[in-house]
Design a protein around this motif. Structure first.
Motif, PDB file in Angstrom:
ATOM      1  N   UNK A 172      -2.831   1.816  -6.594  1.00  0.00           N
ATOM      2  CA  UNK A 172      -2.092   2.987  -6.257  1.00  0.00           C
ATOM      3  C   UNK A 172      -1.635   2.828  -4.908  1.00  0.00           C
ATOM      4  N   UNK A 173      -2.374   2.514  -3.838  1.00  0.00           N
ATOM      5  CA  UNK A 173      -1.953   2.415  -2.530  1.00  0.00           C
ATOM      6  C   UNK A 173      -0.701   1.392  -2.486  1.00  0.00           C
ATOM      7  N   UNK A 174      -0.870   0.054  -3.097  1.00  0.00           N
ATOM      8  CA  UNK A 174       0.072  -0.859  -3.140  1.00  0.00           C
ATOM      9  C   UNK A 174       1.213  -0.469  -3.822  1.00  0.00           C
ATOM     10  N   UNK A 175       1.098  -0.048  -5.024  1.00  0.00           N
ATOM     11  CA  UNK A 175       2.318   0.591  -5.552  1.00  0.00           C
ATOM     12  C   UNK A 175       3.072   1.812  -5.016  1.00  0.00           C
ATOM     13  N   UNK A 176       2.359   2.541  -4.168  1.00  0.00           N
ATOM     14  CA  UNK A 176       2.839   3.648  -3.589  1.00  0.00           C
ATOM     15  C   UNK A 176       3.894   3.326  -2.489  1.00  0.00           C
ATOM     16  N   UNK A 177       3.078   2.301  -1.473  1.00  0.00           N
ATOM     17  CA  UNK A 177       4.103   1.600  -0.356  1.00  0.00           C
ATOM     18  C   UNK A 177       5.180   0.855  -0.999  1.00  0.00           C
ATOM     19  N   UNK A 178       4.819   0.123  -2.078  1.00  0.00           N
ATOM     20  CA  UNK A 178       6.160  -0.551  -2.597  1.00  0.00           C
ATOM     21  C   UNK A 178       7.293   0.568  -3.288  1.00  0.00           C
ATOM     22  N   UNK A 179       6.869   1.561  -3.743  1.00  0.00           N
ATOM     23  CA  UNK A 179       7.673   2.402  -4.337  1.00  0.00           C
ATOM     24  C   UNK A 179       8.533   2.984  -3.132  1.00  0.00           C
ATOM     25  N   UNK A 180       8.012   3.498  -2.146  1.00  0.00           N
ATOM     26  CA  UNK A 180       8.599   3.997  -0.811  1.00  0.00           C
ATOM     27  C   UNK A 180       9.608   3.036  -0.482  1.00  0.00           C
ATOM     28  N   UNK A 181       9.266   1.740  -0.463  1.00  0.00           N
ATOM     29  CA  UNK A 181      10.257   0.736   0.119  1.00  0.00           C
ATOM     30  C   UNK A 181      11.417   0.342  -0.892  1.00  0.00           C
ATOM     31  N   UNK A 182      11.054   0.540  -2.068  1.00  0.00           N
ATOM     32  CA  UNK A 182      11.957   0.036  -3.208  1.00  0.00           C
ATOM     33  C   UNK A 182      12.879   1.198  -3.269  1.00  0.00           C
ATOM     34  N   UNK A 207     -14.033  -5.574   1.799  1.00  0.00           N
ATOM     35  CA  UNK A 207     -13.482  -4.328   1.228  1.00  0.00           C
ATOM     36  C   UNK A 207     -11.955  -4.520   1.124  1.00  0.00           C
ATOM     37  N   UNK A 208     -11.477  -4.907   0.046  1.00  0.00           N
ATOM     38  CA  UNK A 208      -9.964  -5.242   0.345  1.00  0.00           C
ATOM     39  C   UNK A 208      -9.250  -3.788   0.150  1.00  0.00           C
ATOM     40  N   UNK A 209      -9.872  -2.686  -0.528  1.00  0.00           N
ATOM     41  CA  UNK A 209      -8.966  -1.423  -0.264  1.00  0.00           C
ATOM     42  C   UNK A 209      -9.016  -0.773   0.864  1.00  0.00           C
ATOM     43  N   UNK A 210     -10.272  -0.825   1.685  1.00  0.00           N
ATOM     44  CA  UNK A 210     -10.377  -0.289   3.245  1.00  0.00           C
ATOM     45  C   UNK A 210      -9.360  -1.360   4.255  1.00  0.00           C
ATOM     46  N   UNK A 225      -4.325  -1.424   7.109  1.00  0.00           N
ATOM     47  CA  UNK A 225      -3.224  -2.100   7.421  1.00  0.00           C
ATOM     48  C   UNK A 225      -1.803  -1.308   7.040  1.00  0.00           C
ATOM     49  N   UNK A 226      -1.857  -0.445   5.911  1.00  0.00           N
ATOM     50  CA  UNK A 226      -0.555   0.183   5.659  1.00  0.00           C
ATOM     51  C   UNK A 226      -0.660   1.637   6.136  1.00  0.00           C
ATOM     52  N   UNK A 227      -1.860   2.173   6.764  1.00  0.00           N
ATOM     53  CA  UNK A 227      -1.709   3.398   7.057  1.00  0.00           C
ATOM     54  C   UNK A 227      -0.546   3.757   8.148  1.00  0.00           C
ATOM     55  N   UNK A 228      -0.397   2.971   9.256  1.00  0.00           N
ATOM     56  CA  UNK A 228       0.548   3.060  10.155  1.00  0.00           C
ATOM     57  C   UNK A 228       2.074   3.109   9.785  1.00  0.00           C
ATOM     58  N   UNK A 229       2.435   2.461   8.735  1.00  0.00           N
ATOM     59  CA  UNK A 229       3.671   2.471   8.095  1.00  0.00           C
ATOM     60  C   UNK A 229       3.637   3.217   7.107  1.00  0.00           C
ATOM     61  N   UNK A 230       2.648   3.517   6.444  1.00  0.00           N
ATOM     62  CA  UNK A 230       2.917   4.238   4.930  1.00  0.00           C
ATOM     63  C   UNK A 230       2.788   5.658   5.298  1.00  0.00           C
ATOM     64  N   UNK A 281       3.807  -4.670   4.231  1.00  0.00           N
ATOM     65  CA  UNK A 281       3.273  -4.719   2.758  1.00  0.00           C
ATOM     66  C   UNK A 281       2.968  -6.135   2.590  1.00  0.00           C
ATOM     67  N   UNK A 282       3.873  -7.263   3.103  1.00  0.00           N
ATOM     68  CA  UNK A 282       3.522  -8.543   2.897  1.00  0.00           C
ATOM     69  C   UNK A 282       2.400  -9.227   3.460  1.00  0.00           C
ATOM     70  N   UNK A 283       1.793  -8.481   4.630  1.00  0.00           N
ATOM     71  CA  UNK A 283       0.563  -8.865   5.378  1.00  0.00           C
ATOM     72  C   UNK A 283      -0.519  -8.348   4.548  1.00  0.00           C
ATOM     73  N   UNK A 284      -0.306  -7.176   3.996  1.00  0.00           N
ATOM     74  CA  UNK A 284      -1.494  -6.638   3.171  1.00  0.00           C
ATOM     75  C   UNK A 284      -1.667  -7.233   2.043  1.00  0.00           C
ATOM     76  N   UNK A 285      -0.784  -7.648   1.397  1.00  0.00           N
ATOM     77  CA  UNK A 285      -0.791  -8.616   0.136  1.00  0.00           C
ATOM     78  C   UNK A 285      -1.360  -9.954   0.228  1.00  0.00           C
ATOM     79  N   UNK A 286      -0.809 -10.496   1.537  1.00  0.00           N
ATOM     80  CA  UNK A 286      -1.260 -11.935   1.959  1.00  0.00           C
ATOM     81  C   UNK A 286      -3.004 -11.993   2.174  1.00  0.00           C
ATOM     82  N   UNK A 287      -3.615 -10.839   2.534  1.00  0.00           N
ATOM     83  CA  UNK A 287      -4.844 -10.732   2.985  1.00  0.00           C
ATOM     84  C   UNK A 287      -5.660 -10.612   1.516  1.00  0.00           C
TER      85      UNK A 287
END
Lengths: 265, 265
Positions: free
Chosen positions: B216-226, B6-9, B14-19, B191-197
């Motif tokens: 949406x989850x990946x884009x939102x995290x990237x947007x915050x970083x960018x 379940x890639x979404x879960x 993985x992102x919950x802590x930082x995001x 985010x790098x870890x999340x993508x690599x998995x």
């Protein structure tokens, strides 16, 4: 216009406020001058206590002050003295000679030119004193902001410092003022005024003692300024800091110190 | 190796802590994405409350939280809503559209390259806030030491600042760390870890709702970083800060948001 009846008195009066006629320092100026403008191959030439006393008296320094200063300079290893019958002869020690030669360029050297390139080095914030500060200063860098240094040569040891070099940089006023603080600017202005009031045409006709004393006073004031000017040639960029050429012209007109002529008269 | 059932879960965990899944901000990310990846000439496309609710639920946000966020966004002038019978349709307001477009390059643009030249600007010490600080930041400069700014374009208004430009400058580690602080580095690593998995081969076969939510989850995290990366392209110089290309590759694989498909299912 002020009459130039007594250029030495005028000059002394004008420089007295800014000048710091510490007697021992004046003696170092004189002995350095004898060394640097004397016979090129000669070592430190000697100066008799008698000649020294005459010159010092001519600029208003009492014999007791001169004797105390000579004692202190000998004790601190700046000068040696030898006795010849009733006469004492003083000369720079090895140490005094070394220190004199190490700064000779700053005092007697030609005007410096603006750098072809500027180098800026920024140390990381909160840099522990790891020697880089001292190393950069020793390489001729000047600190213009906390941890930010300007120089005209590529730094030897950069490490993790930020380093940029630029041939087009313009030196802003606040940097110049940081490099040449108000007191130094004021001293330069005073020396410029003193020089401008001298009548170069009449100087060569002054008695030899007056010429020698005038040379010593001007040179001593210039030496104090030259040693406080930063390694960066800020005077090349600031007309108001330029006094070297005029000073050197006056010194040439006055001619070198003639110790023999002083003791013969 | 961790199974990718379940890639979404997995990604959410993985992102919950930082995001920082602030609901209103997630909605802006989604609406911005619809605008930027939709028909080029279209204005802000609308999204129905129903579709929005489905996507938000898929990433674990409750309907009440979504409703509160929509209310706030409308009140703050970020979005407009129109009613069509029982359906509400939301879209970015003029203001929201403007703000979205002004940062679109930072989020959707290609990777930035290292500057050809660096520009350093040092303001005089104790500079009163005369607007230059703000002006330099607006021109893309970043402050690396108090009053010392780095940029990749020649500054417009130098005044009496010290300005050097150099094509050879190397960015020391402490400057990079100042430009990309520890928290930002950590978020990028997460985010790098999340993508690599993620297993790119299986992503296109995910249900459309899962694909949309993952995007949406990946884009939102990237947007915050960018948006927190400095204007200076530090990531061009630091491999550990590079995540843009991998992120864009995943987004391409996942495909654009298909709002119609969501409401039809």
């Amino acid at each position: 216009m002020m009459p130039h009846t007594d250029p030495l008195t005028d000059t002394l009066a004008l420089l007295r406020d800014s000048s710091d006629l510490r007697v021992w320092s004046v003696i170092i100026t004189l002995m350095g001058d004898l060394t640097m403008t004397g016979t090129p191959d000669a070592n430190a030439p000697g100066v008799s206590g008698q000649a020294l006393g005459k010159i010092m008296s001519a600029i208003g320094i009492r014999p007791e002050a001169t004797r105390v200063a000579l004692h202190r300079l000998r004790k601190d290893g700046w000068i040696d003295s030898t006795r010849h019958g009733r006469r004492s002869v003083y000369r720079l020690s090895e140490n005094g000679l070394g220190q004199t030669r190490s700064v000779a360029d700053r005092i007697y050297g030609p005007a410096r030119t603006a750098p072809d390139r500027w180098h800026l080095v920024a140390l990381p914030p909160h840099t522990e004193d790891d020697g880089r500060f001292v190393a950069l200063i020793a390489e001729g860098f000047s600190e213009v902001l906390p941890g930010v240094f300007l120089g005209e040569k590529a730094p030897q040891t950069i490490g993790d410092a930020l380093h940029l070099s630029d041939s087009q940089m313009r030196l802003p006023d606040w940097v110049t003022q940081r490099l040449a603080p108000a007191k130094l600017r004021n001293d330069i202005a005073q020396l410029q005024i003193a020089i401008s009031r001298l009548n170069q045409g009449t100087l060569p006709r002054l008695p030899v003692l007056d010429r020698t004393a005038l040379r010593l006073v001007l040179l001593h004031e210039w030496r104090r300024i030259a040693l406080r000017l930063p390694d960066l040639p800020v005077e090349a960029l600031c007309p108001e800091l330029q006094v070297r050429a005029d000073l050197q012209s006056i010194l040439t007109t006055l001619g070198p110190v003639q110790i023999d002529a002083l003791t013969e008269t």
